[in-house]
Design an enzyme around this catalytic site. Structure first.
Site, PDB file in Angstrom:
ATOM      1  N   LYS A   1       0.825  -1.215   0.000  1.00  0.00           N
ATOM      2  CA  LYS A   1       0.000   0.000   0.000  1.00  0.00           C
ATOM      3  C   LYS A   1       0.855   1.260   0.000  1.00  0.00           C
ATOM      4  O   LYS A   1       0.439   2.285  -0.546  1.00  0.00           O
ATOM      5  CB  LYS A   1      -0.964  -0.013   1.180  1.00  0.00           C
ATOM      6  CG  LYS A   1      -2.031  -1.083   1.017  1.00  0.00           C
ATOM      7  CD  LYS A   1      -3.408  -0.639   1.427  1.00  0.00           C
ATOM      8  CE  LYS A   1      -4.429  -1.573   0.812  1.00  0.00           C
ATOM      9  NZ  LYS A   1      -5.695  -1.608   1.515  1.00  0.00           N
TER      10      LYS A   1
ATOM     11  N   LYS B   1      -3.363  -9.584  -6.830  1.00  0.00           N
ATOM     12  CA  LYS B   1      -4.630  -9.847  -6.137  1.00  0.00           C
ATOM     13  C   LYS B   1      -5.758  -8.958  -6.680  1.00  0.00           C
ATOM     14  O   LYS B   1      -5.514  -7.799  -7.017  1.00  0.00           O
ATOM     15  CB  LYS B   1      -4.423  -9.550  -4.651  1.00  0.00           C
ATOM     16  CG  LYS B   1      -5.569  -9.959  -3.759  1.00  0.00           C
ATOM     17  CD  LYS B   1      -5.336  -9.545  -2.317  1.00  0.00           C
ATOM     18  CE  LYS B   1      -5.798  -8.123  -2.081  1.00  0.00           C
ATOM     19  NZ  LYS B   1      -6.387  -7.881  -0.756  1.00  0.00           N
TER      20      LYS B   1
ATOM     21  N   LYS C   1     -10.637  -4.254  -4.322  1.00  0.00           N
ATOM     22  CA  LYS C   1     -11.764  -3.353  -4.567  1.00  0.00           C
ATOM     23  C   LYS C   1     -11.348  -1.906  -4.814  1.00  0.00           C
ATOM     24  O   LYS C   1     -12.117  -1.120  -5.352  1.00  0.00           O
ATOM     25  CB  LYS C   1     -12.797  -3.442  -3.437  1.00  0.00           C
ATOM     26  CG  LYS C   1     -12.292  -3.044  -2.061  1.00  0.00           C
ATOM     27  CD  LYS C   1     -13.414  -3.103  -1.040  1.00  0.00           C
ATOM     28  CE  LYS C   1     -13.162  -4.067   0.075  1.00  0.00           C
ATOM     29  NZ  LYS C   1     -11.953  -3.871   0.879  1.00  0.00           N
TER      30      LYS C   1
HETATM   31  N1  AQP Z   1      -8.582 -11.191  -4.093  1.00  0.00           N
HETATM   32  C1  AQP Z   1      -8.973 -11.748  -2.958  1.00  0.00           C
HETATM   33  N2  AQP Z   1      -9.108 -13.095  -2.880  1.00  0.00           N
HETATM   34  C2  AQP Z   1      -9.509 -13.662  -1.725  1.00  0.00           C
HETATM   35  N3  AQP Z   1      -9.825 -12.970  -0.613  1.00  0.00           N
HETATM   36  C3  AQP Z   1      -9.721 -11.628  -0.658  1.00  0.00           C
HETATM   37  N4  AQP Z   1      -9.938 -10.660   0.253  1.00  0.00           N
HETATM   38  C4  AQP Z   1      -9.670  -9.458  -0.291  1.00  0.00           C
HETATM   39  N5  AQP Z   1      -9.277  -9.619  -1.568  1.00  0.00           N
HETATM   40  C5  AQP Z   1      -9.287 -10.951  -1.819  1.00  0.00           C
HETATM   41  C6  AQP Z   1     -10.417 -10.902   1.595  1.00  0.00           C
HETATM   42  O1  AQP Z   1     -11.538 -10.057   1.807  1.00  0.00           O
HETATM   43  C7  AQP Z   1     -11.578  -9.657   3.168  1.00  0.00           C
HETATM   44  C8  AQP Z   1     -11.785  -8.187   3.259  1.00  0.00           C
HETATM   45  O2  AQP Z   1     -10.628  -7.492   3.045  1.00  0.00           O
HETATM   46  P1  AQP Z   1     -10.472  -5.989   3.484  1.00  0.00           P
HETATM   47  O3  AQP Z   1     -11.555  -5.167   2.925  1.00  0.00           O
HETATM   48  O4  AQP Z   1     -10.337  -5.882   4.946  1.00  0.00           O
HETATM   49  O5  AQP Z   1      -9.082  -5.614   2.897  1.00  0.00           O
HETATM   50  P2  AQP Z   1      -8.227  -6.171   1.751  1.00  0.00           P
HETATM   51  O6  AQP Z   1      -7.739  -7.547   2.032  1.00  0.00           O
HETATM   52  O7  AQP Z   1      -7.176  -5.147   1.538  1.00  0.00           O
HETATM   53  O8  AQP Z   1      -9.257  -6.225   0.542  1.00  0.00           O
HETATM   54  P3  AQP Z   1      -9.174  -5.460  -0.819  1.00  0.00           P
HETATM   55  O9  AQP Z   1     -10.371  -5.841  -1.623  1.00  0.00           O
HETATM   56  O10 AQP Z   1      -7.845  -5.678  -1.461  1.00  0.00           O
HETATM   57  O11 AQP Z   1      -9.372  -3.943  -0.354  1.00  0.00           O
HETATM   58  P4  AQP Z   1      -8.473  -2.685  -0.644  1.00  0.00           P
HETATM   59  O12 AQP Z   1      -8.429  -2.544  -2.124  1.00  0.00           O
HETATM   60  O13 AQP Z   1      -9.193  -1.558   0.029  1.00  0.00           O
HETATM   61  O14 AQP Z   1      -7.141  -2.937  -0.041  1.00  0.00           O
HETATM   62  C9  AQP Z   1     -10.287 -10.163   3.821  1.00  0.00           C
HETATM   63  O15 AQP Z   1     -10.571 -11.332   4.548  1.00  0.00           O
HETATM   64  C10 AQP Z   1      -9.400 -10.471   2.648  1.00  0.00           C
HETATM   65  O16 AQP Z   1      -8.495 -11.508   2.929  1.00  0.00           O
END
Ligand code: AQP
Length: 333
Positions: free
Chosen positions: A116, A198, A201
């Site tokens: 990040k 990965k 969102k």
């Molecule tokens: N690509 C993925 N495959 C499997 N699991 C995923 N998770 C996120 N992306 C994937 C799981 O979703 C949950 C929520 O995650 P979060 O919102 O707390 O943060 P994150 O992991 O950083 O998710 P994002 O979508 O990548 O958000 P941003 O873009 O804001 O950083 C977690 O259990 C995560 O493992």
């Protein structure tokens, strides 16, 4: 279950930092209903999103939208505590204490911080660095046993365990030591356009499928998903990341292994694979979207549910926080 045996506690959260993706759904959200015999808390972790600049109006909207999605995905708000992190001040309060029990060196090793920081080089703030401490507080406040997450969050659950063990080592058994719950088949869904990264969102729209995407958008995005030129449907994440990602998605939604999903399509072309993935995603998402629209139509009902559940969470969180304050020597009236 024995009469005196403590029910397990499950905690997990998702950030309202963008449109909830197929990755969030497969990696986390759909696993949330797997614990009928546990006391479950599912949190919309809005404080975490502030580590990246947010549009305030959008953030507010996405927060209630995510709460509605939790319910639409099958979580009964009378059986599960569904609430918003900023409505329970104990999360931020415990985070301060635990910051004082976490080492810079430990936080420096977190891969999400590195990723990040690279993505938001103009805003490498202290919150981004201490994010795992707030996450540890989220989990430890409720004496959590199980944390269902995708594999990308495993390192954060590990540091949470380390912090809890360190604290317990000094003050006695204050915190339950949590275990991550990661379903192997669905641990990590990759970007549609760059399948070695990965799916996230907060990345551009065409890289992910959103849980609330219309069928035509789902179809278009999967049609454009990156594959390769060798033409064989085979599960081989190293050499065929795009095709393997599509197989992982298909397999996760059909409760198969990716190899089984590949065998069913053997001899066919990538068009057939994409068609199968599209059908599986649309079939899975359509009923969720219908329930979501119904829930969102009753805004007052949704707000009342969030208020009721925040009170329940607050009661549980305060119990742990009082114990922590007492142990570390804070004078309480
Ligand atoms: N690509 C993925 N495959 C499997 N699991 C995923 N998770 C996120 N992306 C994937 C799981 O979703 C949950 C929520 O995650 P979060 O919102 O707390 O943060 P994150 O992991 O950083 O998710 P994002 O979508 O990548 O958000 P941003 O873009 O804001 O950083 C977690 O259990 C995560 O493992």
């Amino acid at each position: 279950m024995e009469q005196n045996e403590k029910r397990k506690v499950v905690f997990s959260g998702i950030q309202p930092s963008g449109n909830i993706t197929l990755g969030n759904y497969i990696g986390a959200l759909r696993n949330f209903s797997s614990f009928p015999d546990a006391d479950c808390l599912y949190c919309v972790v809005d404080l975490h999103t502030l580590t990246v600049r947010q549009n305030p109006a959008e953030l507010r909207k996405r927060t209630t939208s995510l709460a509605a999605l939790y319910v639409a995905c099958g979580l009964d708000p009378e059986e599960n505590i569904i609430y918003c992190q900023s409505h329970v001040p104990a999360h931020a309060e415990l985070a301060w204490i635990l910051n004082c029990f976490t080492y810079m060196g430990e936080l420096n090793r977190m891969t999400q911080f590195k990723d990040k920081s690279a993505k938001h080089a103009d805003n490498i703030n202290a919150g981004l660095f201490t994010y795992p401490v707030l996450m540890a507080s989220d989990i430890l406040l409720y004496q959590t046993d199980i944390v269902p997450v995708g594999v990308d969050q495993k390192q954060h659950v590990e540091i949470c365990r380390d912090i809890a063990q360190r604290f317990n080592g000094i003050y006695g058994d204050v915190f339950t030591i949590p275990e991550p719950y990661i379903r192997k088949a669905s641990a990590k869904i990759m970007s549609l356009t760059e399948p070695t990264r990965k799916m996230s969102k907060s990345d551009p729209e065409d890289t992910f499928i959103a849980l609330l995407d219309k069928p035509e958008d789902i179809r278009r995005k999967i049609k454009r998903a990156v594959t390769d030129s060798d033409g064989e449907i085979r599960y081989d994440p190293e050499n065929k990341p795009g095709v393997s990602n599509l197989l992982t998605i298909l397999a996760a939604l059909k409760n198969q292994t990716p190899e089984e999903a590949a065998a069913v399509l053997s001899g066919l072309g990538y068009g057939a694979l994409k068609e199968a993935v599209t059908d599986a995603v649309i079939t899975e998402f359509t009923p969720i979207q219908q329930r979501y629209n119904e829930i969102l139509a009753d805004k007052e009902g949704l707000n009342a549910m969030l208020r009721r559940n925040a009170e329940k969470a607050d009661y549980l969180a305060r119990k742990t926080l009082r114990k922590v304050y007492k142990k570390v020597g804070l004078f309480q009236l």
